[in-house]
Motif scaffolding. Structure first.
Motif, PDB file in Angstrom:
ATOM      1  N   UNK A 112       0.896  -1.158   0.138  1.00 58.75           N
ATOM      2  CA  UNK A 112       0.061  -0.333   0.091  1.00 58.75           C
ATOM      3  C   UNK A 112       1.037   1.090  -0.113  1.00 58.75           C
ATOM      4  N   UNK A 113       1.991   1.322   0.812  1.00 60.15           N
ATOM      5  CA  UNK A 113       2.711   2.364   0.863  1.00 60.15           C
ATOM      6  C   UNK A 113       3.431   2.540  -0.526  1.00 60.15           C
ATOM      7  N   UNK A 114       4.009   1.573  -1.254  1.00 61.79           N
ATOM      8  CA  UNK A 114       4.619   1.642  -2.387  1.00 61.79           C
ATOM      9  C   UNK A 114       3.584   2.118  -3.468  1.00 61.79           C
ATOM     10  N   UNK A 115       2.526   1.884  -3.501  1.00 58.55           N
ATOM     11  CA  UNK A 115       1.409   2.084  -4.482  1.00 58.55           C
ATOM     12  C   UNK A 115       1.129   3.717  -4.232  1.00 58.55           C
ATOM     13  N   UNK A 116       0.823   4.101  -2.975  1.00 57.79           N
ATOM     14  CA  UNK A 116       0.713   5.412  -2.841  1.00 57.79           C
ATOM     15  C   UNK A 116       1.693   6.348  -3.144  1.00 57.79           C
ATOM     16  N   UNK A 117       2.923   5.824  -2.702  1.00 56.92           N
ATOM     17  CA  UNK A 117       4.187   6.631  -3.111  1.00 56.92           C
ATOM     18  C   UNK A 117       4.257   6.884  -4.645  1.00 56.92           C
ATOM     19  N   UNK A 118       3.804   5.577  -5.606  1.00 54.97           N
ATOM     20  CA  UNK A 118       4.088   5.841  -6.747  1.00 54.97           C
ATOM     21  C   UNK A 118       3.012   6.792  -7.194  1.00 54.97           C
ATOM     22  N   UNK A 119       1.638   6.648  -6.710  1.00 57.47           N
ATOM     23  CA  UNK A 119       0.631   7.598  -7.121  1.00 57.47           C
ATOM     24  C   UNK A 119       0.996   8.983  -6.784  1.00 57.47           C
ATOM     25  N   UNK A 120       1.783   9.289  -5.832  1.00 63.29           N
ATOM     26  CA  UNK A 120       2.340  10.864  -5.528  1.00 63.29           C
ATOM     27  C   UNK A 120       3.165  11.072  -6.458  1.00 63.29           C
ATOM     28  N   UNK A 121       4.163  10.254  -6.946  1.00 61.74           N
ATOM     29  CA  UNK A 121       5.281  10.580  -7.781  1.00 61.74           C
ATOM     30  C   UNK A 121       4.783  10.879  -9.259  1.00 61.74           C
ATOM     31  N   UNK A 122       3.774  10.136  -9.639  1.00 57.79           N
ATOM     32  CA  UNK A 122       3.317  10.310 -10.951  1.00 57.79           C
ATOM     33  C   UNK A 122       2.472  11.497 -11.027  1.00 57.79           C
ATOM     34  N   UNK A 123       1.765  11.850  -9.908  1.00 53.44           N
ATOM     35  CA  UNK A 123       0.959  12.960  -9.997  1.00 53.44           C
ATOM     36  C   UNK A 123       1.829  14.146  -9.930  1.00 53.44           C
ATOM     37  N   UNK A 124       2.933  14.217  -9.275  1.00 53.33           N
ATOM     38  CA  UNK A 124       4.207  15.126  -9.372  1.00 53.33           C
ATOM     39  C   UNK A 124       4.308  15.368 -10.632  1.00 53.33           C
ATOM     40  N   UNK A 125       4.949  14.354 -11.445  1.00 51.99           N
ATOM     41  CA  UNK A 125       5.203  14.210 -12.749  1.00 51.99           C
ATOM     42  C   UNK A 125       4.233  14.761 -13.661  1.00 51.99           C
ATOM     43  N   UNK A 126       3.031  14.427 -13.400  1.00 49.42           N
ATOM     44  CA  UNK A 126       1.951  15.047 -14.114  1.00 49.42           C
ATOM     45  C   UNK A 126       1.924  16.621 -14.189  1.00 49.42           C
ATOM     46  N   UNK A 127       1.915  17.001 -13.161  1.00 44.72           N
ATOM     47  CA  UNK A 127       1.877  18.374 -12.578  1.00 44.72           C
ATOM     48  C   UNK A 127       2.936  19.120 -13.303  1.00 44.72           C
ATOM     49  N   UNK A 128       4.111  18.600 -13.266  1.00 46.52           N
ATOM     50  CA  UNK A 128       5.396  19.277 -13.808  1.00 46.52           C
ATOM     51  C   UNK A 128       5.220  19.506 -15.216  1.00 46.52           C
ATOM     52  N   UNK A 129       4.651  18.228 -15.797  1.00 44.70           N
ATOM     53  CA  UNK A 129       4.653  18.173 -17.348  1.00 44.70           C
ATOM     54  C   UNK A 129       3.460  19.314 -17.755  1.00 44.70           C
ATOM     55  N   UNK A 130       2.565  19.790 -16.915  1.00 45.95           N
ATOM     56  CA  UNK A 130       1.698  20.719 -17.245  1.00 45.95           C
ATOM     57  C   UNK A 130       1.959  22.261 -16.860  1.00 45.95           C
ATOM     58  N   UNK A 131       3.370  22.152 -16.480  1.00 41.96           N
ATOM     59  CA  UNK A 131       4.002  23.227 -16.228  1.00 41.96           C
ATOM     60  C   UNK A 131       3.633  23.944 -14.845  1.00 41.96           C
ATOM     61  N   UNK A 132       2.794  23.258 -13.963  1.00 34.77           N
ATOM     62  CA  UNK A 132       2.194  23.835 -12.725  1.00 34.77           C
ATOM     63  C   UNK A 132       2.943  23.650 -11.507  1.00 34.77           C
ATOM     64  N   UNK A 133       4.485  23.336 -11.622  1.00 34.68           N
ATOM     65  CA  UNK A 133       5.463  23.437 -10.503  1.00 34.68           C
ATOM     66  C   UNK A 133       6.715  24.384 -10.833  1.00 34.68           C
ATOM     67  N   UNK A 134       6.381  25.337 -11.434  1.00 35.48           N
ATOM     68  CA  UNK A 134       7.431  26.312 -11.855  1.00 35.48           C
ATOM     69  C   UNK A 134       7.976  26.155 -12.983  1.00 35.48           C
TER      70      UNK A 134
END
Length: 370
Positions: free
Chosen positions: A348-370
């Motif tokens: 569960x921890x690994x799946x949640x960590x992966x979800x957070x990671x790919x969500x951050x990736x998504x936000x970065x690809x949309x230019x929403x993280x600076x």
């Protein structure tokens, strides 16, 4: 100018993709469970607080959860949606106990778990069979009709008239197979064998790189050899042959996923390319606005992805359960409950960590993280 499908269309398309595929996946578990006489206490699309639902005559609660990023079937005897056993299930009356998931034989439990990913693959095969029947199959010979000057193929010495035989030992039968072997491997070295004047020659060289941009502004790094085929040849596919072609295409997608995962693990592909729910939502909207055929084909690809990911041997996923059942079959006894609990918490921890990671990736690809 980029064509943005808009927020409302993107959200609508995302739910149009994810909702049915999650339903199909969980329905696989549910149907096989019912076949073996297991009672389903709840069937949920989404996680968290229930926002709508009803209870059928069998006592199954069908509901929609607040967080629409998955779903589950909770069988009688399960302590939670991850199918961990309720320690009190053995104390139930015999009739109730026989309707619990834990009362079933090892092979029955394994089939119930396997049914979810399996039905995702079958759903995709049905869609791809429809495409094969409607549009036929490409049978263009793998013969080089032209070579682009300055391309990797030109530098390697390939010439018009060469017939591609294999890439890294994998036989090439049709020209479109060559693209599937090459596109995901930009800037990698390959060994290509081609027949020229009756003799097979071997070429060792790097695949070229082409940066493509679609009409939505997305950029893709694609592997290219720089060769052209003759006029494409399409062969009609019968209703009987269509499922065979669909299985072959599904196999190609799975091989591509395995290869791409291997590239990420070995560092040949950046982890920044991994996408999550936001990226799926974006592409869903783009594919729906591109046309119905593109959108339905995208649903098939996501269904294959969902089936494949769920078969990975990670606790909390179907593949994790199947791994424990395999261990149980070898040891002739269940895995220690404490080990199971530790594994599921870690999973569960690994799946949640992966979800957070790919969500951050998504936000970065949309230019929403600076």
């Amino acid at each position: 100018m980029n064509e943005n499908p808009g927020l409302l269309l993107t959200v609508f398309a995302f739910f149009l993709v994810l909702g049915p595929l999650v339903f199909v996946h969980e329905m696989g578990h549910y149907l096989v469970g019912r076949w073996f006489g297991v009672k389903a206490e709840s069937f949920s699309i989404g996680f968290g607080r229930e926002i709508a639902g009803w209870t059928d005559k069998r006592g199954t609660r069908w509901k929609l959860g607040m967080l629409p990023l998955g779903g589950y079937v909770q069988f009688a005897g399960d302590m939670d949606p991850s199918s961990r056993a309720d320690p009190n299930w053995a104390a139930l009356p015999a009739e109730e106990r026989n309707r619990t998931f834990q009362s079933k034989t090892l092979w029955q439990r394994a089939l119930i778990v396997f049914a979810g990913p399996a039905i995702n693959f079958l759903f995709a095969i049905l869609i791809l069979a429809g495409f094969a029947f409607a549009y036929g199959k490409s049978v263009t010979p793998p013969v080089v009709a032209g070579v682009l000057p300055g391309s990797s193929a030109a530098e390697a010495g390939l010439l018009p008239g060469d017939r591609i035989v294999s890439v890294d030992g994998e036989r090439i039968e049709w020209f479109d197979e060559l693209g599937r072997r090459i596109a995901h491997r930009p800037d990698e070295r390959i060994t290509l064998r081609a027949e020229r004047a009756g003799k097979v020659r071997e070429f060792d060289f790097k695949i070229g790189v082409e940066i493509q941009k679609d009409r939505f502004g997305n950029e893709y790094r694609i592997g290219r050899l720089g060769i052209m085929s003759a006029k494409p040849v399409m062969r009609p596919v019968s209703l009987v042959e269509a499922p065979v072609v669909a299985v072959e295409r599904t196999g190609d997608v799975v091989r591509l996923m395995v290869a791409t995962l291997g590239q990420v693990i070995t560092g040949r592909r950046s982890v920044s390319e991994l996408g999550g729910p936001l990226k799926i939502a974006q592409v869903s909207g783009e594919q729906l606005s591109a046309g119905l055929d593109d959108f339905i084909f995208f649903i098939a690809l996501i269904s294959i992805n969902l089936g494949f990911i769920n078969l990975l041997p990670i606790p909390m996923l179907d593949g994790g359960h199947l791994l424990f059942y395999a261990i149980e079959g070898i040891r002739r006894k269940p895995v220690n409950p404490k080990v199971m609990e530790w594994a599921f918490r870690s999973g569960l921890a690994a799946v949640l960590a992966l979800m957070v990671f790919v969500t951050v990736n998504d936000l970065a690809s949309f230019g929403l993280l600076g």
